[in-house]
Design an enzyme around this catalytic site. Structure first.
Site, PDB file in Angstrom:
ATOM      1  N   HIS A  55       0.819  -1.209   0.000  1.00 49.82           N
ATOM      2  CA  HIS A  55       0.000   0.000   0.000  1.00 49.82           C
ATOM      3  C   HIS A  55       0.855   1.262   0.000  1.00 49.82           C
ATOM      4  CE1 HIS A  55      -3.740   2.228   0.693  1.00 49.82           C
ATOM      5  NE2 HIS A  55      -3.032   2.998   1.484  1.00 49.82           N
ATOM      6  N   LYS A 100      -7.304  14.526  -5.747  1.00 53.66           N
ATOM      7  CA  LYS A 100      -6.721  13.191  -5.679  1.00 53.66           C
ATOM      8  C   LYS A 100      -7.787  12.198  -5.235  1.00 53.66           C
ATOM      9  CE  LYS A 100      -2.837  10.663  -3.551  1.00 53.66           C
ATOM     10  NZ  LYS A 100      -1.839  10.718  -2.464  1.00 53.66           N
ATOM     11  N   HIS A 104      -9.913   3.041   0.336  1.00 52.92           N
ATOM     12  CA  HIS A 104      -9.984   2.552   1.714  1.00 52.92           C
ATOM     13  C   HIS A 104     -10.826   1.279   1.690  1.00 52.92           C
ATOM     14  CE1 HIS A 104      -9.186   4.221   5.958  1.00 52.92           C
ATOM     15  NE2 HIS A 104      -8.100   4.371   5.243  1.00 52.92           N
ATOM     16  N   HIS A 106     -10.164  -2.370   2.009  1.00 49.85           N
ATOM     17  CA  HIS A 106     -10.156  -3.432   3.020  1.00 49.85           C
ATOM     18  C   HIS A 106     -10.729  -2.961   4.367  1.00 49.85           C
ATOM     19  CE1 HIS A 106      -7.879  -5.480   0.002  1.00 49.85           C
ATOM     20  NE2 HIS A 106      -7.569  -6.498   0.757  1.00 49.85           N
ATOM     21  N   GLN A 250      -8.834   2.338  11.546  1.00 52.61           N
ATOM     22  CA  GLN A 250      -8.747   3.590  12.290  1.00 52.61           C
ATOM     23  C   GLN A 250     -10.136   4.073  12.719  1.00 52.61           C
ATOM     24  OE1 GLN A 250      -7.940   3.063   9.077  1.00 52.61           O
ATOM     25  NE2 GLN A 250      -5.930   3.882   8.574  1.00 52.61           N
TER      26      GLN A 250
END
Length: 749
Positions: A55, A100, A104, A106, A250
């Site tokens: 990643h 940009k 996200h 997974h 997170q």
């Protein structure tokens, strides 16, 4: 357990370390030992493991991504290109826009709400780190089968996370996509895009320069959530039993992020920041190593100064944590007091954790003991580079030979009517209002166009009306049939969508979502998609400014369709001249622009009516796309077009239906001579749009198309309260609307 210092590591070369558990290969661990001339400490191993993950390091994709630079078009509006947090484009009048898209994926499968929310938060901080005020977000989404029980778990959570975080930040969500396909069942794709605006002189870069300058960590405290996070979680496939990594996701706090945004913009305005980096994937490991690597010296950090939410965290965990809402700034010593004062004003915790040094090392201490001493470039920019083997899959020929043109077609007008209604009500073509109504699309008061328009559009200057339009597109079914062409079709559709609103396409960002790079067939798909996108961008004159690669979107042996999502940004001099999609006035003349061929491979019709995927995708003609865009932009600017809608998924009938429903008016269509009504309605030939032209402008418009060599065929008129194809069928708008609007709420009830 005693602290594993660099001195201790040098004296205990045979101490076993959990490099494999952290996702490193044996040869990668060997290379780390070679770089350091000793075994790494636990803290160093933690840093290398997250920064050398797929990643963060792009180790399997770098060799193909370099084409975006090598084939980049010349004389573009690009101000900052690939390599920074986000690309920056000149849009005129002294303004620059940064945008940009990232993935996200997974985390959003494991914890849909937090995974999606922190995806929004992370991309917003990337834009903020460039010096820009974030002004809008978008979310291209892919889910499993619409009627699968797990889709009911994942989709509502993802949508709530996107809406909850973005709405709290006060950022309008102006576009994106929602696609359902069984291939995404265990691997939904949650991509997030952000757009930011600044003046040219306000651009900031991620570098630590100036010996003695202070390194300041500010924002939220560091916690145990997100340890390894996307850096490790997104660098391996799920096994057949699914993921078991909840602690790695997170947890976001949008109110903290809002304070962080306003605080950071004030710090920029006062000229207090020399270099800046947000803390996203790989957390402090990334921020410190990238700042030091891109700067002119080294860096020394006292890790025990980092404010914690959990006092039990080890140094390794602090370095790997991907806790959200954090930034790292490099500040001249004389400006530190004012920097801290502004942070205090915004109730943002700020701590000096280190300084820029003369050398070329990144050194980190823990209570006075050195636990990291590495060359920062080896962590941030000189990770492994893999030449993964790739080969065209054995099944590709058979897939392409299974031509959709052989499928049974409707026998007459009544069957045609039934299939149109079935298409419009299918999950991928039906209204997504249940989803998009959960997003605030108009906060800040500058949104000019938003879902379901072809592109989102925001005003960036109140006096002149200067604005930007952004669209995202990507058809995994096309890319499965032919990844080179599929990537170009994604680019062409996004480019066309921007032009349909009257904006001139300028630049590209991409999120490349693929299966495991260890599968040669997947790697071939990736290589072909990169080649197609790079070739297409060169031809269209739209440079790739940056983006994201998301690999290992695979459960066991089952990979997602190759899904290159392409975002195109365009500029419009005055948003008052925008072109909406709605057929708003009876009497408007309906014109089909471009040529319709019998192209049904990968089409919505073949999927919805026959459950079929096979054949070749529509052909790409990028010169035609440029010409079509020029006509759409000129027609918008000069008042010759009242409405425009690109033709893509679902073909002409889907586009016309959406324009009718948006405007509340019906349409009467006539099938041009020599064209099969079925092909007219369902073909997905590229390089086409449908427009509504005021009668007073018809001659001027057709003269322009004729002079430029663009086929323009009058196919109908806006009239009545039905979608009518003369000689075939008539569908009352009320019936169409019920079918179009009922599907998604019923599936998710």
């Amino acid at each position: 357990m005693s602290l594993d210092t660099t001195k201790h590591a040098a004296g205990t070369p045979d101490t076993p370390l959990p490099w494999a558990e952290l996702g490193l290969k044996e040869d990668e661990y060997g290379r780390i030992r070679e770089i350091l001339g000793r075994r790494p400490t636990g803290a160093e191993l933690a840093m290398y493991s997250v920064m050398w993950s797929e990643h963060c390091s792009y180790k399997s994709s770098k060799v193909h991504l370099k084409q975006f630079g090598e084939k980049a078009p010349e004389n573009t509006a690009l101000l900052v290109g690939i390599g920074e947090n986000a690309g920056v484009v000149d849009v005129g009048q002294g303004y620059a826009v940064t945008f940009k898209v990232e993935s996200h994926n997974h985390p959003s499968y494991i914890e849909p709400y937090q995974g999606a929310a922190t995806g929004v938060g992370g991309i917003v901080r990337d834009i903020l780190a460039m010096g820009a005020r974030p002004v809008a977000v978008m979310d291209p989404l892919r889910f499993g089968a619409a009627d699968h029980p797990d889709t009911k778990r994942v989709l509502p959570g993802v949508v709530a996370g996107i809406g909850g975080y973005g709405n709290c930040l006060g950022l309008p969500n102006i576009g994106g996509e929602v696609v359902f396909d069984p291939c995404y069942q265990g691997n939904p794709l949650v991509n997030a895009l952000c757009v930011g605006v600044m003046k040219h002189e306000d651009i900031h870069l991620a570098k630590a320069s100036g010996t003695g300058n202070q390194v300041i960590l500010y924002g939220a405290r560091t916690g145990g959530d997100g340890i390894g996070g996307v850096s490790v979680l997104a660098s391996e496939t799920f096994d057949s039993t699914g993921p078991a990594k909840r602690p790695a996701v997170q947890v976001g706090d949008p109110f903290q992020e809002k304070l962080l945004i306003e605080c950071t913009l004030e710090l920029f305005a006062e000229g207090l920041v020399t270099g800046i980096q947000d803390l996203g994937g790989a957390g402090l490991s990334c921020a410190t190593s990238e700042l030091a690597s891109a700067g002119s010296g080294g860096m020394r950090v006292e890790l025990d100064r980092v404010p914690l939410r959990d006092s039990s965290l080890s140094p390794e965990e602090i370095l790997m944590s991907e806790s959200q809402e954090r930034m790292c700034a490099v500040v001249e010593p004389a400006k530190v007091a004012r920097f801290l004062e502004i942070c205090e004003k915004w109730d943002v915790l700020a701590t000096v954790i280190g300084e820029v040094t003369e050398g070329d090392r990144l050194e980190i201490t823990w209570h006075g003991e050195q636990i990291v001493d590495v060359p920062p470039r080896t962590v941030a920019h000189e990770g492994p580079v893999y030449q993964r083997p790739y080969a065209r899959p054995e099944w590709q020929d058979a897939l392409q030979a299974d031509d959709a043109a052989r499928l049974p077609r409707p026998a007459g007008g009544e069957e045609l009517r039934e299939q149109v209604l079935k298409l419009v009500a299918s999950p991928n073509q039906a209204s997504k209002a249940w989803i998009t109504d959960q997003y605030d699309r108009f906060v800040q008061g500058n949104t000019v166009l938003a879902q379901p328009e072809d592109s989102g559009m925001v005003r960036i200057d109140e006096e002149t009306g200067l604005g930007v339009a952004v669209a995202t597109d990507g058809n995994g079914r096309y890319a499965k049939l032919d990844p080179y062409t599929g990537a170009q079709l994604a680019l062409a559709e996004s480019y066309r969508n921007v032009a349909a609103t009257g904006a001139r396409p300028l630049a590209v960002t991409d999120c490349l979502n693929f299966g495991s790079p260890e599968d040669p067939g997947v790697m071939w798909q990736f290589a072909e998609a990169c080649r197609g996108l790079a070739d297409g961008c060169r031809e269209l004159g739209t440079p790739v400014t940056g983006g994201n690669v998301s690999l290992y979107n695979q459960t066991g042996e089952t990979a997602v369709h190759p899904t290159p999502v392409v975002g195109v940004l365009g500029v419009i001099d005055d948003v008052a001249r925008r072109t909406p999609m709605a057929f708003a006035e009876p009497g408007q003349l309906v014109y089909l622009l471009g040529e319709t061929r019998e192209e049904l491979g990968g089409s919505a019709w073949s999927q919805v009516v026959h459950g079929h995927l096979g054949g070749l995708p529509p052909a790409v003609d990028l010169d035609r796309e440029k010409l079509l865009a020029d006509i759409l932009i000129s027609g918008s600017r000069d008042g010759m077009i009242d409405a425009a809608h690109d033709l893509s998924d679902g073909g002409l009938v889907q586009a016309v239906t959406e324009s009718c429903l948006k405007g509340g008016n019906g349409v009467r269509l006539v099938v041009p001579d020599g064209l099969d009504p079925f092909v007219l309605l369902f073909s997905e030939s590229a390089g086409r749009a449908v427009v509504a032209v005021p009668r007073s402008e018809e001659l001027r418009f057709t003269d322009m198309c004729g002079a430029r060599g663009l086929p323009a065929t009058r196919i109908g008129v806006v009239d009545g309260d039905a979608v009518e194809v003369q000689g075939q069928f008539s569908l009352p708008l009320a019936e169409v609307r019920e079918a179009y609007e009922a599907t998604i709420p019923a599936l998710l009830a």
